[in-house]
Design a protein around this motif. Sequence first.
Motif, PDB file in Angstrom:
ATOM      1  N   GLY A   1       0.776  -1.235   0.000  1.00 23.96           N
ATOM      2  CA  GLY A   1       0.000   0.000   0.000  1.00 23.96           C
ATOM      3  C   GLY A   1       0.801   1.275   0.000  1.00 23.96           C
ATOM      4  N   LYS A   2       2.130   1.170   0.172  1.00 20.48           N
ATOM      5  CA  LYS A   2       2.987   2.370   0.190  1.00 20.48           C
ATOM      6  C   LYS A   2       3.780   2.444  -1.108  1.00 20.48           C
ATOM      7  N   THR A   3       3.794   3.619  -1.742  1.00 25.93           N
ATOM      8  CA  THR A   3       4.496   3.811  -3.005  1.00 25.93           C
ATOM      9  C   THR A   3       5.940   4.231  -2.757  1.00 25.93           C
ATOM     10  N   ALA A   4       6.858   3.643  -3.526  1.00 25.30           N
ATOM     11  CA  ALA A   4       8.272   4.019  -3.438  1.00 25.30           C
ATOM     12  C   ALA A   4       8.861   4.025  -4.838  1.00 25.30           C
ATOM     13  N   THR A   5       9.636   5.069  -5.147  1.00 18.48           N
ATOM     14  CA  THR A   5      10.333   5.146  -6.432  1.00 18.48           C
ATOM     15  C   THR A   5      11.690   4.473  -6.286  1.00 18.48           C
ATOM     16  N   ILE A   6      11.969   3.536  -7.162  1.00 17.82           N
ATOM     17  CA  ILE A   6      13.185   2.724  -7.069  1.00 17.82           C
ATOM     18  C   ILE A   6      14.289   3.265  -7.958  1.00 17.82           C
ATOM     19  N   GLY A   7      13.943   3.691  -9.170  1.00 19.40           N
ATOM     20  CA  GLY A   7      14.951   4.157 -10.114  1.00 19.40           C
ATOM     21  C   GLY A   7      14.490   5.378 -10.877  1.00 19.40           C
ATOM     22  N   ASP A   8      15.424   6.309 -11.121  1.00 22.90           N
ATOM     23  CA  ASP A   8      15.151   7.532 -11.881  1.00 22.90           C
ATOM     24  C   ASP A   8      16.175   7.613 -13.010  1.00 22.90           C
ATOM     25  N   PHE A   9      15.693   7.551 -14.253  1.00 21.63           N
ATOM     26  CA  PHE A   9      16.583   7.482 -15.411  1.00 21.63           C
ATOM     27  C   PHE A   9      17.038   8.855 -15.913  1.00 21.63           C
ATOM     28  N   SER A  10      16.622   9.928 -15.251  1.00 21.56           N
ATOM     29  CA  SER A  10      16.877  11.280 -15.773  1.00 21.56           C
ATOM     30  C   SER A  10      18.359  11.639 -15.795  1.00 21.56           C
ATOM     31  N   ARG A  11      19.193  10.968 -15.016  1.00 17.40           N
ATOM     32  CA  ARG A  11      20.613  11.294 -14.957  1.00 17.40           C
ATOM     33  C   ARG A  11      21.484  10.398 -15.830  1.00 17.40           C
ATOM     34  N   LEU A  12      20.887   9.490 -16.557  1.00 20.87           N
ATOM     35  CA  LEU A  12      21.687   8.573 -17.368  1.00 20.87           C
ATOM     36  C   LEU A  12      22.363   9.315 -18.521  1.00 20.87           C
ATOM     37  N   PRO A  13      23.581   8.918 -18.888  1.00 26.17           N
ATOM     38  CA  PRO A  13      24.294   9.556 -20.011  1.00 26.17           C
ATOM     39  C   PRO A  13      23.858   8.974 -21.349  1.00 26.17           C
ATOM     40  N   THR A  14      22.566   9.000 -21.608  1.00 26.23           N
ATOM     41  CA  THR A  14      22.005   8.443 -22.839  1.00 26.23           C
ATOM     42  C   THR A  14      21.072   9.462 -23.473  1.00 26.23           C
ATOM     43  N   HIS A  15      20.767   9.282 -24.756  1.00 29.95           N
ATOM     44  CA  HIS A  15      19.844  10.187 -25.432  1.00 29.95           C
ATOM     45  C   HIS A  15      18.428  10.035 -24.889  1.00 29.95           C
ATOM     46  N   CYS A  16      18.046   8.809 -24.536  1.00 29.57           N
ATOM     47  CA  CYS A  16      16.717   8.555 -23.991  1.00 29.57           C
ATOM     48  C   CYS A  16      16.845   8.244 -22.510  1.00 29.57           C
ATOM     49  N   LYS A  17      16.246   9.060 -21.708  1.00 24.26           N
ATOM     50  CA  LYS A  17      16.356   8.893 -20.256  1.00 24.26           C
ATOM     51  C   LYS A  17      15.071   8.280 -19.716  1.00 24.26           C
ATOM     52  N   PHE A  18      14.719   7.153 -20.322  1.00 21.90           N
ATOM     53  CA  PHE A  18      13.511   6.440 -19.923  1.00 21.90           C
ATOM     54  C   PHE A  18      13.584   5.011 -20.449  1.00 21.90           C
ATOM     55  N   VAL A  19      12.774   4.163 -19.862  1.00 19.31           N
ATOM     56  CA  VAL A  19      12.522   2.828 -20.405  1.00 19.31           C
ATOM     57  C   VAL A  19      11.288   2.928 -21.288  1.00 19.31           C
ATOM     58  N   ALA A  20      11.380   2.417 -22.502  1.00 17.93           N
ATOM     59  CA  ALA A  20      10.223   2.406 -23.396  1.00 17.93           C
ATOM     60  C   ALA A  20       9.532   1.049 -23.283  1.00 17.93           C
ATOM     61  N   LEU A  21       8.232   1.100 -23.068  1.00 22.79           N
ATOM     62  CA  LEU A  21       7.435  -0.123 -23.050  1.00 22.79           C
ATOM     63  C   LEU A  21       6.726  -0.245 -24.391  1.00 22.79           C
ATOM     64  N   MET A  22       7.116  -1.250 -25.137  1.00 25.61           N
ATOM     65  CA  MET A  22       6.529  -1.510 -26.448  1.00 25.61           C
ATOM     66  C   MET A  22       6.413  -3.019 -26.602  1.00 25.61           C
ATOM     67  N   PRO A  23       5.273  -3.515 -27.055  1.00 24.27           N
ATOM     68  CA  PRO A  23       5.170  -4.958 -27.271  1.00 24.27           C
ATOM     69  C   PRO A  23       6.348  -5.464 -28.099  1.00 24.27           C
ATOM     70  N   GLN A  24       6.944  -6.547 -27.629  1.00 27.02           N
ATOM     71  CA  GLN A  24       8.163  -7.002 -28.286  1.00 27.02           C
ATOM     72  C   GLN A  24       7.937  -7.348 -29.749  1.00 27.02           C
ATOM     73  N   TRP A  25       6.722  -7.788 -30.105  1.00 28.11           N
ATOM     74  CA  TRP A  25       6.480  -8.103 -31.505  1.00 28.11           C
ATOM     75  C   TRP A  25       6.573  -6.842 -32.374  1.00 28.11           C
ATOM     76  N   ASP A  26       6.189  -5.669 -31.825  1.00 25.38           N
ATOM     77  CA  ASP A  26       6.335  -4.430 -32.586  1.00 25.38           C
ATOM     78  C   ASP A  26       7.809  -4.084 -32.774  1.00 25.38           C
ATOM     79  N   PHE A  27       8.602  -4.273 -31.714  1.00 27.55           N
ATOM     80  CA  PHE A  27      10.040  -4.032 -31.805  1.00 27.55           C
ATOM     81  C   PHE A  27      10.675  -4.936 -32.863  1.00 27.55           C
ATOM     82  N   LEU A  28      10.338  -6.226 -32.832  1.00 25.07           N
ATOM     83  CA  LEU A  28      10.934  -7.176 -33.771  1.00 25.07           C
ATOM     84  C   LEU A  28      10.450  -6.930 -35.199  1.00 25.07           C
TER      85      LEU A  28
END
Length: 424
Positions: free
Chosen positions: A92-119
Amino acid sequence: MDQTAHAQTTERIDARVCVVGGGPAGVMAGYLLARAGVDVVVLEKHGDFLRDFRGDTVHPSTLEVMWELGLLEGFLAHKHQQYPRISGRFDGKTATIGDFSRLPTHCKFVALMPQWDFLNFLTEEGKKFSTFRVLMRYQATDLLIEDGRIVGVTGTSPNGPFEVRAVLTIGADGRHSVIRERAGFEIDDLGAPIDVLWMRLPKEPNDAEYMLGHLKPGKMLVTINRGDYWQCAFIIRKDSFEQLKQRGIQKFRDDIGDVAPFLAGRTSALRDWDDVSLLSVRVDRLRKWWRSGLLCIGDSAHAMSPVGGIGINLAIQDAVAMANICADRIREGSLIDGTLEVVQMRRLPPTKWTQALQVQAHKRVVEPTLDGKISFSPLPLPLRLLDRHPWLRQFPARVIGMGFRPEYVRTKPFVPESDLLVGP
């Protein structure tokens, strides 16, 4: 049937490289090799890429690879969800585990896309190269071996039996790999105390976007946002599915509503057990990933736990490392066994480190949660520290989003000499 008749009915395919398996490792390996001018054929035993149990998480390191290949804009034009952070609900308690905003990458997020679309996207892009072929419903069943060297595979397709002859065969056919079994590789089984039950539940517009994990003593659920529905993974003890089924589908619905109350009114979408699929979890790795003429990558080389959703990340990194190390040698005809050993030497350390983390997560979080031996009141110290000091969230984000040894594309697009000689 005599040998002459067999020869007339067996389809023969020649390629420099034969990739067995059309998952992330296999399709990415095929794309990168074709881009580097290597004639490659990818064999996929199914007629399409539609598999509910395939993961959807495209990590920042994979998105960086797509940027390096000039594919990122087209890829992100497809329907997806962006997770700039990862949060969970702990009793019942919310906790943030990871924040991608500081990563040295062009995209600072995880993209959720059905794997069949990716393939499908990567396959269509690969078809722009004359050296790229994907054959659907071609199932490899055995290896071709001559003088102790792997020279290709045999199998069956809608057209009948086939054989592919290749300088290099790449086993990328997953955790139940036929290739690694036929090659006789020794496997170190690290043990997996869990299995996963997959199902779909309805999604409503006001649902929290970034909530992935839901934990309370005795229960664990992962919710993956697929736009108009939730793909849900209910974690259970190893080999306990039959026992769970004996309790009845309504008890299972109640368990889901208990651990994730926002889903309680939607579990009636699970009409019976036919709406629930079992994914048997394995965590293992090959002691040796290669033989002369053969290399295993991705889950074929190291089956990963779904913890962290990082199996796809490692599979893509394997493919990039393989192409970086092998592509030029394959094209120039100078591939040697030592080259394949270099691939394993490079990718084995991050594989070991990642699997060690997953095993610890099983022991310290997953098993105690399923056994009801962990309390989330108050939250465990690591979660409290992440809450008090948000800057700490970049560290789990880096492990999840980039891995221990992110790979970068070193291969160059191949331009035939004949094209170079053509003037403006």
